[in-house]
Design an enzyme around this catalytic site. Structure first.
Site, mmCIF file in Angstrom:
data_model
loop_
_atom_site.group_PDB
_atom_site.id
_atom_site.type_symbol
_atom_site.label_atom_id
_atom_site.label_comp_id
_atom_site.label_asym_id
_atom_site.label_seq_id
_atom_site.Cartn_x
_atom_site.Cartn_y
_atom_site.Cartn_z
ATOM 1 N N GLU A 136 0.849 -1.198 0.000
ATOM 2 C CA GLU A 136 0.000 0.000 0.000
ATOM 3 C C GLU A 136 0.878 1.238 0.000
ATOM 4 O O GLU A 136 1.609 1.495 0.949
ATOM 5 C CB GLU A 136 -0.909 0.002 1.247
ATOM 6 N N ARG A 166 0.548 10.411 0.316
ATOM 7 C CA ARG A 166 0.887 11.496 1.245
ATOM 8 C C ARG A 166 2.110 12.252 0.801
ATOM 9 O O ARG A 166 2.576 13.150 1.491
ATOM 10 C CB ARG A 166 1.170 10.928 2.641
ATOM 11 N N THR A 180 -4.531 6.132 1.767
ATOM 12 C CA THR A 180 -4.809 7.529 2.092
ATOM 13 C C THR A 180 -5.581 8.211 0.958
ATOM 14 O O THR A 180 -5.315 9.359 0.608
ATOM 15 C CB THR A 180 -3.518 8.326 2.439
ATOM 16 N N LYS A 190 -11.017 -1.911 6.465
ATOM 17 C CA LYS A 190 -9.802 -1.547 7.215
ATOM 18 C C LYS A 190 -10.266 -1.020 8.576
ATOM 19 O O LYS A 190 -11.208 -0.229 8.644
ATOM 20 C CB LYS A 190 -9.052 -0.463 6.445
#
Ligand code: 3PG
Length: 213
Positions: A47, A51, A74, A134
Site C-alpha cells: 500500500e 501522502r 490515504t 480496514k
C-alpha cells in the site's frame, strides 16, 4: 464493481500475506527496489500512501514489479481514486469512508478496502456490501480487544487493522477470527529507505511474512 465484488477482491489480497506494508515514499526512484525487496521477503501486497508528491509515480514504478500487487492508500477524494487507478493501483484504501469515495471506487472499478473505526461505521459499510474493511486507527481506537468485541455481533465483517501495529502486537490481531491480515509501516522504516538498505527491508518483510494467522 459493486462493494460486494470489491470485497471478494480485497479478501483475496488480504489472504496473500499476513502483513500489508504501508509505505510513505518520498523519492520515486526508490519505489522499484523497495517493492522488489518486499516481494522477495514474502510480502507481495503493498500500500503506497498518497501522502507525498512521489506517491503516484511510485505506484507506477511498483506496478511493474513481478509478483507485486500494488495499491494506493490515504485516498481522500474521488480525484485521488481516479489518479490512483490511472497510476496502476490495483486496489484502494481509505482511512475513513464517505459516500463520494464509495461512488468513485465503483466508477473506477477499483477494489476498495474502506476504513471504519466504530461498530456503526462498520455496519454502514456492511449495509452497502463491504464485508472486508480496514480498521483504523487500530491501536488508538481500541486495539485487538476492541476488534475481538466486534467479532461476536458482526462476524460477517473481516478486517485489516492498521495504525500502531508492529511486530510486537501483530500476533494479537492475527489470532482473531475477524482479522485477515494487518497493515503497518514498520517494515519500511524511513531511515532504511533513505539509506537504500533493501536487504534489511527484505529481512523485516521475511520476519513479518512468517507471522501466523
Ligand atoms: C497509516 O495509514 O499510517 C497506517 O495505518 C500505518 O500506520 P503505522 O505507521 O502506525 O503502521
Amino acid at each position: 464493481m459493486t462493494p460486494a465484488e470489491a470485497s471478494v477482491e480485497t479478501e483475496k489480497l488480504c489472504r496473500l500475506a499476513p502483513v500489508i506494508p504501508v509505505l510513505v515514499i518520498e523519492d520515486a526512484s526508490t519505489a522499484r527496489p523497495l517493492a522488489e525487496a518486499l516481494v522477495r521477503g514474502g510480502l507481495p501486497v503493498l500500500e503506497v500512501t498518497l501522502r507525498t508528491d512521489a506517491a503516484l509515480a511510485a505506484i507506477s514504478e511498483m506496478a511493474r514489479v513481478e509478483g507485486g500487487v500494488v495499491g494506493a492508500g490515504t485516498l481522500l477524494t474521488p480525484a485521488d481514486m481516479k489518479a490512483a487507478k490511472e497510476a496502476g493501483a490495483l486496489f484502494g484504501v481509505t482511512p475513513g469512508t464517505t459516500d463520494a469515495l464509495i461512488d468513485a471506487a465503483r466508477a473506477e472499478s477499483l477494489p476498495l478496502l474502506p476504513g471504519a473505526a466504530t461498530a456503526s461505521e462498520a455496519m454502514c459499510l456492511l449495509e452497502k456490501g463491504y464485508t472486508v474493511q480496514k480498521f483504523f486507527p487500530a491501536e488508538p481506537a481500541g486495539g485487538a480487544k476492541y476488534l475481538k468485541s466486534l467479532s461476536a455481533p458482526l462476524p460477517q465483517i473481516r478486517f485489516c487493522p492498521t495504525g500502531g501495529i508492529g511486530l510486537g502486537n501483530a500476533a494479537d490481531y492475527l489470532s482473531l477470527p475477524n482479522v485477515l491480515c494487518v497493515g503497518g509501516s514498520w517494515i519500511a522504516p524511513p531511515e532504511m529507505l533513505r539509506a537504500g538498505d533493501w536487504d534489511a527491508i527484505a529481512d523485516l518483510a521475511r520476519e513479518a511474512a512468517t507471522l501466523a494467522r
